[in-house]
Write a protein that holds these residues in place. Structure first.
Motif: not given
Lengths: 250, 645
Positions: B279-282, B387, B390-393
């Motif tokens: 999924k893609l995160t907004l 957020m 956490k996802i993109a580091d």
């Protein structure tokens, strides 16, 4: 990365269940933990095996549906995140990872890693609301609320109802979950009218669901993906005590 | 068939009050003998179920998640619009109405949108009374912020978790009614068909997702609040379980599907990284209040960024192209979503993308941190930054975020009239699953507004008008040939899937479909691409039914079966979306046809030929659907080319 997974498999509520070992290879460190499970499941399906059942939905850390007990910790090794926000860069090549469901009397296993958390719904139904019918509200700005109270209420209200607090607690206590809702409404003027019966009814329902007592170890706070503070539990204890000494229900 | 929108007569600002004073009512003693089914427990569904429960109807609510609190409304971040004018900055009901019509690129109905703007004010009152902790100023009054396509501050918010707080408010109202037994809740149930008796919607067939049992539920009216269909693209910001099945099944039973091609591509999402992505995160649009969007001016800088040789920090201010501020000085970084998305695509297609895939632009908070300090930025956007990290580091306080557009919302949906009723009597559609209020493009913070407006303040009135004729009907029996037939069909489909024993997983087909949709029916579309997409999708459909593999049985929790039932419907919907995009020979809002653009690359509408709602009628397997047109009449707003310059 190449990993060994030891996953709890349980056909249904009455099955005894066991740990089953799987290998997954060539996993990117940018892959999320659930995407790693997706890859494994896809492989299982194409071999005609049953994929691992697990709860998940929004995959951005807010719906509260994902619920894996990873290497002995709810939502895995990183702090303040849900399982869906955990990425494989938190692990090393060659690691063995144990994955289990939440374990608590109040959360019976449905299948594999999926558990039944409707006990939480019933606790909210017991009083986790302000009884206001649609249409009867006054203008929103008629009642100013100190920012500090509003912010505190917000912090309590960010609970996502995932159940990690229960899974982390050696007593499977649901105090953090219940106290977050009790606190939110106790801190706001709108919650005052039903303040006493709310805490009494919600605690009574919590006990009825088979959750354990709180012994203040703080494991719930440490594992809460939203950083809900155990101050809420202290506040709920105060609320409960002051409700009981003047209760109409005794 | 003539589509009658049933917009009340009279001046725009009197229509709704006039309607309410003339509408039929059901007295309280009769309400308890009337059953209503609600599908979905997001903002639209939970608020409708709770309110109808309060009114005294017998409500049965259904959701596929383990609890009604999980519905994907919970993930909405930025805020909810309301014409309160608490900021004294010139806002009004009319302005919210006007902004929404204009933002929707003049493809929505005036009557519905004005009503939405009117009731928006009641929503905020209701939510505050429920204990929703909106952001406040130090004086204790409610705070507001600004969103795209708007020049006032009318957005109420609760940090970056507004959807969560509003949904938990609606969920708590629902929980109260469940306790009072006016609402019966069916968790982990999925609606698989609607049952139509004597031309009226009288019930549903649902599958218990734990036991696999196929259940019959009857009612005097059925309300769909089942959300949008963005997951047709496989990758979107929707939850994994969000699906079109309920809406598609009623479409196949006669309800029209309107404007399916209107898809919103949200400009600020995390870029994709690999094939495994689910999924893609907004990242909330509210970030564009303080973040500045840019790419390098020089192509050689972009190339070095793509190779990972430099970071954003090494590009000087004068070598940065703030392309939104350059192209749209009046609105700058706060242009509407469709405009911002296309502008990002334009820069990336020209080779100025800033990550390894070349499909990302910068959203930079360095300037905001300089202007207001890190603490102030953290107070406003802290949870979103966390957020992202956490996802993109990567730390967004140090380096600009990398973002790219992703599928987010679908403006199209079931055709409804002013009563929110589809063309099937007794069948209603509310929230994202209807088409009614956002035209060809939805403005930020308007989805929450619409969901709650429909559920709290519109449907409870309009449904009474219909149910007033049902007070003598008595309980609807599930023991009828219509229920037999619907149940048999559902069972047949499930048997076919479970016994198919092909070689490929459901996701295999879903990814293929998503790829075709994104490439050919995504941010930019053209005739040739759409024609070939229709053929490709028809092939995917054949392959799916020939080769899909579902392990396990129906009589258990079977996630692959759930997915297969949903993907089968997505495939059919995908074809209809392409047909709709093909017939709409113009560009408007989220629908951009490459053949129809201005010299500057802006969307070029064709009001003479396409100022209509395109509502599709299902004509049976293997037959082309039929397009019906509802003309859009603008009596209060002049249709202009949208300009944000």
């Amino acid at each position: 990365m190449n990993l060994t997974l030891k996953v709890w498999r349980q056909k249904n509520a009455s099955d005894k269940g066991k740990i089953v070992e799987y290998k997954v290879n060539d996993i990117s460190p940018d892959c999320s933990f659930l995407e790693m499970i997706d890859i494994l499941n896809n492989n299982l399906v194409e071999l005609g095996d049953e994929p691992i059942a697990f709860d998940h939905d929004c995959r951005e850390g807010i719906c509260g549906m994902c619920s894996m007990f990873i290497n002995g910790r709810p939502h895995g090794p990183s702090d303040e995140i849900t399982t869906c926000q955990l990425h494989m860069r938190s692990f090393k090549d060659g690691d063995t990872i144990f994955i289990e469901p939440w374990r608590a009397e109040g959360f019976p296993v449905i299948k594999d890693l999926t558990v039944d958390r409707t006990a939480f719904d019933r606790i909210i139904e017991a009083g986790g609301y302000v009884s206001v019918n649609t249409g009867s509200a006054q203008d929103a700005n008629n009642l100013p609320i100190p920012k500090i109270d509003a912010d505190k209420a917000f912090d309590s209200a960010t609970c996502i109802g995932c159940g990690a607090c229960v899974a982390a607690c050696k007593n499977a206590s649901a105090m953090l979950f219940v106290s977050a809702k009790v606190s939110q409404l106790a801190l706001l003027p709108q919650g005052q009218v039903e303040r006493k019966q709310r805490v009494e009814n919600m605690v009574a329902q919590m006990d009825e669901e088979g959750f354990g007592s709180c012994t203040n170890t703080g494991a719930c706070e440490a594992e809460c993906p939203k950083g809900i503070s155990i101050e809420n539990i202290a506040r709920m204890n105060r609320e409960y005590f002051s409700a009981k000494i003047s209760s109409d229900n005794v | 068939m003539k589509l009658d929108s049933k917009i009340p007569k009279g001046p725009i600002d009197k229509k709704w009050s006039q309607y309410k004073s003339e509408v039929n009512l059901v007295n309280p003693a009769n309400k308890r003998h009337i059953d209503v089914i609600v599908i979905g427990t997001g903002l639209a569904g939970a608020s409708a179920a709770a309110t109808m429960g309060e009114l005294g109807y017998n409500v049965k609510a259904f959701c596929f998640q383990d609890s009604p609190r999980r519905a994907h409304s919970i993930a909405a971040q930025g805020g909810i619009n309301a014409a309160k004018n608490y900021q004294n900055d010139g806002d009004s009901v009319y302005r919210l109405f006007y902004d929404t019509i204009k933002g929707g690129d003049y493809r929505s109905r005036e009557g519905n949108v004005h009503r939405l703007a009117e009731v928006s004010r009641n929503i905020i009152d209701q939510c505050v009374a429920q204990g929703v902790p909106f952001a406040r100023e130090y004086g204790g009054y409610l705070d507001n912020r600004s969103f795209g396509g708007v020049q006032v501050k009318r957005t109420f918010y609760a940090k970056g978790q507004t959807g969560q707080q509003l949904l938990l408010g609606a969920y708590s109202a629902l929980a109260r009614q469940i306790k009072q037994k006016t609402v019966t809740m069916y968790n982990r149930h999925e609606m698989l068909d609607v049952v139509i008796v004597d031309g009226k919607a009288r019930g549903i067939i649902a599958r218990n997702l734990i036991t696999g049992e196929i259940e019959r539920h009857s009612a005097h009216a059925v309300v769909l609040a089942s959300g949008g269909y963005g997951n047709v693209f496989f990758l979107s910001t929707n939850a994994m379980g969000s699906n079109v099945t309920a809406a598609w099944k009623v479409h196949k039973k006669g309800a029209m599907f309107a404007n399916p091609c209107y898809t919103q591509i949200h400009p600020t999402c995390l870029p994709r990284t690999g094939d495994y992505q689910s999924k893609l995160t907004l990242m909330s649009e509210s970030l564009r209040n303080d973040g500045r969007v840019w790419v390098p001016k020089k192509k050689e800088d972009a190339v070095r960024l793509q190779k990972g040789e430099i970071t954003a920090k090494e590009i000087k201010d004068e070598d940065r192209d703030f392309y939104l501020e350059r192209r749209y000085p009046a609105f700058g970084n706060l242009v509407p979503r469709d405009v911002a998305s296309r502008a990002a695509k334009e820069r990336c297609d020209a080779g100025f993308g800033v990550n390894k895939t070349g499909e990302a632009v910068f959203l930079d908070f360095g300037y905001a941190i300089k202007r207001m300090g890190k603490d102030a930025v953290e107070a406003k956007y802290g949870n979103l930054f966390q957020m992202y990290e956490k996802i993109a580091d990567e730390n967004p306080y140090e380096l600009p975020m990398k973002i790219y557009p992703a599928v987010h919302y679908t403006m199209g949906g079931l055709w409804v009239d002013y009563n929110l009723m589809t063309n099937v009597p007794g069948l209603y559609a509310t929230g994202e699953c209807n088409f009614s209020d956002h035209g060809a493009n939805r403005l930020g913070a308007s989805a929450l507004m619409q969901g709650l407006a429909d559920g709290y303040f519109v449907l409870p009135y309009t449904i009474g008008n219909y149910l007033a004729d049902d007070i003598r009907t008595g309980a609807i029996s599930t023991d009828s040939k219509e229920f037999d037939e619907a149940e048999a069909n559902v069972k047949k489909t499930i048997d076919q899937l479970v016994n198919n024993k092909g070689t490929k997983s459901v996701d295999h087909f879903h990814k293929k479909l998503g790829n075709v949709m994104w490439e050919k029916c995504g941010m930019a579309r053209n005739k040739e691409g759409l024609k070939s997409a229709i053929e490709e999708i028809q092939q995917i459909k054949k392959d799916f039914w020939a080769d899909v593999l579902i392990p396990g049985t129906n009589e258990e929790l079977n996630l692959e079966l759930e997915k297969a039932l949903r993907v089968a419907d997505f495939i059919e919907l995908g074809e209809l979306m392409c047909r709709d995009a093909l017939q709409r020979e113009e560009s408007c809002g989220g629908h951009f046809r490459e053949e129809h653009q201005t010299e500057e690359g802006e969307a070029l509408r064709n009001d003479d030929d396409f100022a209509f709602v395109g509502a599709w009628e299902y004509k049976g397997e293997g037959t082309e659907p039929e397009l019906h047109k509802e003309e859009l009449v603008y009596e209060n707003v002049e249709m202009k080319q949208r300009s944000y310059k």
